[in-house]
Design a protein around this motif. Structure first.
Motif, PDB file in Angstrom:
ATOM      1  N   ALA A  28       0.842  -1.197   0.000  1.00 24.56           N
ATOM      2  CA  ALA A  28       0.000   0.000   0.000  1.00 24.56           C
ATOM      3  C   ALA A  28       0.881   1.252   0.000  1.00 24.56           C
ATOM      4  O   ALA A  28       1.979   1.252   0.572  1.00 24.56           O
ATOM      5  CB  ALA A  28      -0.899   0.006   1.217  1.00 24.56           C
ATOM      6  N   PRO A  29       0.418   2.323  -0.626  1.00 28.20           N
ATOM      7  CA  PRO A  29       1.168   3.580  -0.558  1.00 28.20           C
ATOM      8  C   PRO A  29       1.042   4.198   0.829  1.00 28.20           C
ATOM      9  O   PRO A  29       0.186   3.778   1.622  1.00 28.20           O
ATOM     10  CB  PRO A  29       0.467   4.448  -1.606  1.00 28.20           C
ATOM     11  CG  PRO A  29      -0.935   3.938  -1.622  1.00 28.20           C
ATOM     12  CD  PRO A  29      -0.832   2.458  -1.381  1.00 28.20           C
ATOM     13  N   PRO A  30       1.866   5.175   1.154  1.00 24.78           N
ATOM     14  CA  PRO A  30       1.676   5.872   2.431  1.00 24.78           C
ATOM     15  C   PRO A  30       0.309   6.538   2.463  1.00 24.78           C
ATOM     16  O   PRO A  30      -0.169   7.044   1.447  1.00 24.78           O
ATOM     17  CB  PRO A  30       2.806   6.895   2.456  1.00 24.78           C
ATOM     18  CG  PRO A  30       3.233   7.043   1.032  1.00 24.78           C
ATOM     19  CD  PRO A  30       2.986   5.718   0.382  1.00 24.78           C
ATOM     20  N   MET A  31      -0.351   6.480   3.619  1.00 23.94           N
ATOM     21  CA  MET A  31      -1.701   7.017   3.756  1.00 23.94           C
ATOM     22  C   MET A  31      -1.671   8.291   4.588  1.00 23.94           C
ATOM     23  O   MET A  31      -0.817   8.470   5.467  1.00 23.94           O
ATOM     24  CB  MET A  31      -2.615   5.977   4.404  1.00 23.94           C
ATOM     25  CG  MET A  31      -2.610   4.623   3.710  1.00 23.94           C
ATOM     26  SD  MET A  31      -3.152   4.670   1.976  1.00 23.94           S
ATOM     27  CE  MET A  31      -4.879   5.072   2.208  1.00 23.94           C
ATOM     28  N   ALA A  32      -2.644   9.160   4.330  1.00 18.81           N
ATOM     29  CA  ALA A  32      -2.723  10.434   5.034  1.00 18.81           C
ATOM     30  C   ALA A  32      -4.150  10.687   5.474  1.00 18.81           C
ATOM     31  O   ALA A  32      -5.105  10.141   4.899  1.00 18.81           O
ATOM     32  CB  ALA A  32      -2.253  11.575   4.130  1.00 18.81           C
ATOM     33  N   ALA A  33      -4.295  11.504   6.508  1.00 21.24           N
ATOM     34  CA  ALA A  33      -5.619  11.986   6.891  1.00 21.24           C
ATOM     35  C   ALA A  33      -6.126  12.936   5.805  1.00 21.24           C
ATOM     36  O   ALA A  33      -5.343  13.445   4.983  1.00 21.24           O
ATOM     37  CB  ALA A  33      -5.546  12.694   8.232  1.00 21.24           C
ATOM     38  N   VAL A  34      -7.425  13.161   5.791  1.00 19.05           N
ATOM     39  CA  VAL A  34      -7.986  14.079   4.806  1.00 19.05           C
ATOM     40  C   VAL A  34      -7.395  15.465   5.052  1.00 19.05           C
ATOM     41  O   VAL A  34      -7.483  16.013   6.156  1.00 19.05           O
ATOM     42  CB  VAL A  34      -9.520  14.129   4.916  1.00 19.05           C
ATOM     43  CG1 VAL A  34     -10.085  15.148   3.929  1.00 19.05           C
ATOM     44  CG2 VAL A  34     -10.106  12.752   4.664  1.00 19.05           C
ATOM     45  N   PRO A  35      -6.737  16.048   4.061  1.00 16.27           N
ATOM     46  CA  PRO A  35      -6.122  17.353   4.265  1.00 16.27           C
ATOM     47  C   PRO A  35      -7.176  18.443   4.460  1.00 16.27           C
ATOM     48  O   PRO A  35      -8.329  18.299   4.036  1.00 16.27           O
ATOM     49  CB  PRO A  35      -5.315  17.582   2.990  1.00 16.27           C
ATOM     50  CG  PRO A  35      -5.769  16.568   2.012  1.00 16.27           C
ATOM     51  CD  PRO A  35      -6.505  15.501   2.726  1.00 16.27           C
ATOM     52  N   ASP A  36      -6.777  19.523   5.076  1.00 20.79           N
ATOM     53  CA  ASP A  36      -7.688  20.643   5.339  1.00 20.79           C
ATOM     54  C   ASP A  36      -7.056  21.921   4.801  1.00 20.79           C
ATOM     55  O   ASP A  36      -6.058  22.412   5.333  1.00 20.79           O
ATOM     56  CB  ASP A  36      -7.948  20.768   6.839  1.00 20.79           C
ATOM     57  CG  ASP A  36      -9.039  21.790   7.163  1.00 20.79           C
ATOM     58  OD1 ASP A  36      -9.706  22.254   6.213  1.00 20.79           O
ATOM     59  OD2 ASP A  36      -9.219  22.115   8.345  1.00 20.79           O
ATOM     60  N   GLY A  37      -7.624  22.411   3.700  1.00 26.46           N
ATOM     61  CA  GLY A  37      -7.101  23.634   3.116  1.00 26.46           C
ATOM     62  C   GLY A  37      -5.832  23.437   2.327  1.00 26.46           C
ATOM     63  O   GLY A  37      -4.962  24.312   2.303  1.00 26.46           O
TER      64      GLY A  37
END
Length: 504
Positions: A413-422
């Motif tokens: 899996a690729p690195p995952m991130a939280a939903v960005p804000d702005g």
């Protein structure tokens, strides 16, 4: 290989019920299934063969609940099998069950196996619309009612981003594949419509087809009141049609058992073998969306030593166009070569997990009519669970050559991130869901942050402005398409959803 361990398909049957969707014509799935089973025995020419079944398997029934349906079928046909199997949810299961039966025969563990399936969602809907409880219409009550879900569907990231209905997920693969091929939305839609028009011509010759009406590619591609957009780029005419009453059954035996039963040689179809593979259940964690490792694995292994150009029949799963598109590309065949002999999930009907059992019926009939070599493919989940088998008029010199145990093809899996804000992000793939009013209702985005991490998010239902910014068709379906994959958009988190704006 000795005849005692050479698996063959000897009987096939299928039925269509209550296409008129009447209350009087509403029959429960088990009864439809038994009709198909009896039809398969009659097709083999040996009705007494059913009582000899030492293995009975049923495909998951989604339209009505049964405790141990395989045992119920066995009791009704007078069989005393030592092996009973009731599959979980998944369109790969008919192919896996046929393969399991063939492998058991090849191992000397079975002689006569029955695999059956049925759905009756059309009748369930008709009864509900009329205010009639199916139990009051005579349907069984052990336990009856809506069945419990038996399968795995979705991971936490998919739940959080609304990516659970297949109608939302498969378009993500389609749009990524189209972008990887350098196709415009119009080109991709045209190729899908051409294939699905070919499906309608096939379905028109199948007595069990739900929609036996020939349609043109232009008709299938035209979005309008009778063919509304579901999720871009797929209008209704290329989505599977699950609201059907259909059942199928196949009988698999050893060649020795077939001969002892007196089955005519021209009725016998050889199961050469196949292969299975499982990808990651979490779609958001897949390495990419323009390919399928599981699909590539089963095709390569099932067709080992076979040039795809040698296949007389290529019968594939067609719940959404991206599945046959990926298969055609991998096999190096033109897309319309995959029109098959069943009729596709929209024209023939898409009886949920059981479509591919109908494919075995149609393929066996075509092989008996003169074709020599065929591939049958089943797909489950979200391009997650794959299985394919090769059938032939003539036996393989080595007998059964299957590789039935599914291989794990999940990639890193690729690195995952939280939903960005702005933040400004890159669209990896996206789709827009439409309401019944024909207007964009909600967008679904898989994106990459500036440092390459992936996230998945949905826009708020009714936020048409955000959905519009993810749309392939800014002027509406039928207007000029645009590329959305690879674009930069700004994402702002709001109440668990995302607002999509133009980049800063």
């Amino acid at each position: 290989m000795r005849d005692e361990v050479r698996p063959v398909l000897v009987g096939v049957g299928q039925v269509r019920g209550n296409r008129e969707r009447t209350v009087a014509g509403a029959r429960e799935p088990l009864e439809l299934m038994l009709d198909a089973v009896r039809s398969a025995a009659a097709d083999a020419g040996v009705p007494g063969l059913l009582a000899q079944a030492d293995s009975v398997a049923t495909v998951y029934v989604a339209s009505w609940a049964y405790d141990e349906p395989a045992a119920r079928v066995a009791a009704r046909i007078g069989a005393r099998p030592t092996r009973l199997v009731d599959s979980p949810v998944g369109g790969q299961w008919p192919s896996r069950l046929v393969e399991d039966a063939a492998a058991a025969i090849a191992a000397g563990e079975s002689r006569v196996a029955l695999i059956a399936s049925a759905e009756a969602l059309a009748s369930v809907g008709a009864l509900r619309k009329a205010g009639v409880d199916p139990v009051d219409a005579g349907w069984s009550t052990d336990p009856g009612g809506p069945p419990p879900y038996r399968g795995t569907m979705g991971a936490p990231a998919m739940h959080a981003s609304g990516l659970l209905p297949p109608t939302r997920v498969y378009p993500l693969f389609e749009n990524a594949l189209r972008h990887a091929r350098g196709e415009t939305p119009e080109q991709a839609a045209a190729s899908a419509a051409e294939l699905y028009a070919a499906f309608t011509a096939v379905a028109a010759g199948n007595d069990a087809a739900w929609n036996p009406q020939v349609r043109t590619a232009a008709d299938i591609a035209a979005v309008g009141p009778g063919n509304r957009m579901i999720c871009e780029p797929y209008p209704l005419a290329v989505n599977a049609m699950p609201h059907v009453d259909q059942a199928a059954a196949v009988i698999v035996t050893s060649l020795a058992a077939a001969r002892e039963a007196g089955i005519a040689p021209e009725r016998i179809v050889h199961i050469r073998g196949g292969a299975g593979a499982d990808d990651a259940g979490d779609v958001v964690a897949r390495p990419g969306f323009a390919s399928s490792a599981a699909l590539a694995s089963v095709l390569d292994r099932a067709l080992a030593g076979i040039d795809p150009a040698e296949l007389d029949v290529v019968e594939v799963y067609s719940c959404f166009p991206v599945v046959p598109k990926l298969i055609a590309a991998h096999l190096g065949l033109p897309l319309t070569a995959l029109a098959g002999v069943t009729g596709g999930h929209n024209a023939f009907g898409g009886p949920l997990s059981s479509y591919t059992l109908h494919s075995y019926v149609a393929v066996a009939q075509r092989l008996r009519a003169g074709a020599r070599l065929a591939l049958v493919h089943g797909n489950g989940g979200y391009l997650t669970y794959e299985h394919a088998t090769v059938l032939a008029r003539d036996p393989h010199p080595d007998g059964y050559t299957g590789d039935p145990v599914p291989r794990d093809t999940a990639g890193a899996a690729p690195p995952m991130a939280a939903v960005p804000d702005g933040a400004d992000v890159t669209v990896e793939t996206a789709t827009v869901e439409y309401g019944r009013d024909g207007a964009p209702a909600q967008g679904f985005l898989i994106g990459r942050t500036a440092d390459g991490a992936r996230f998945a998010v949905a826009t708020a239902p009714g936020d048409t402005a955000s959905a519009h910014r993810l749309s392939l068709f800014p002027d509406g379906p039928g207007g000029a398409g645009r590329e959305i994959v690879g674009r930069t958009v700004r994402v702002t988190a709001k109440d668990g959803h995302a607002v999509i704006e133009e980049p800063a």
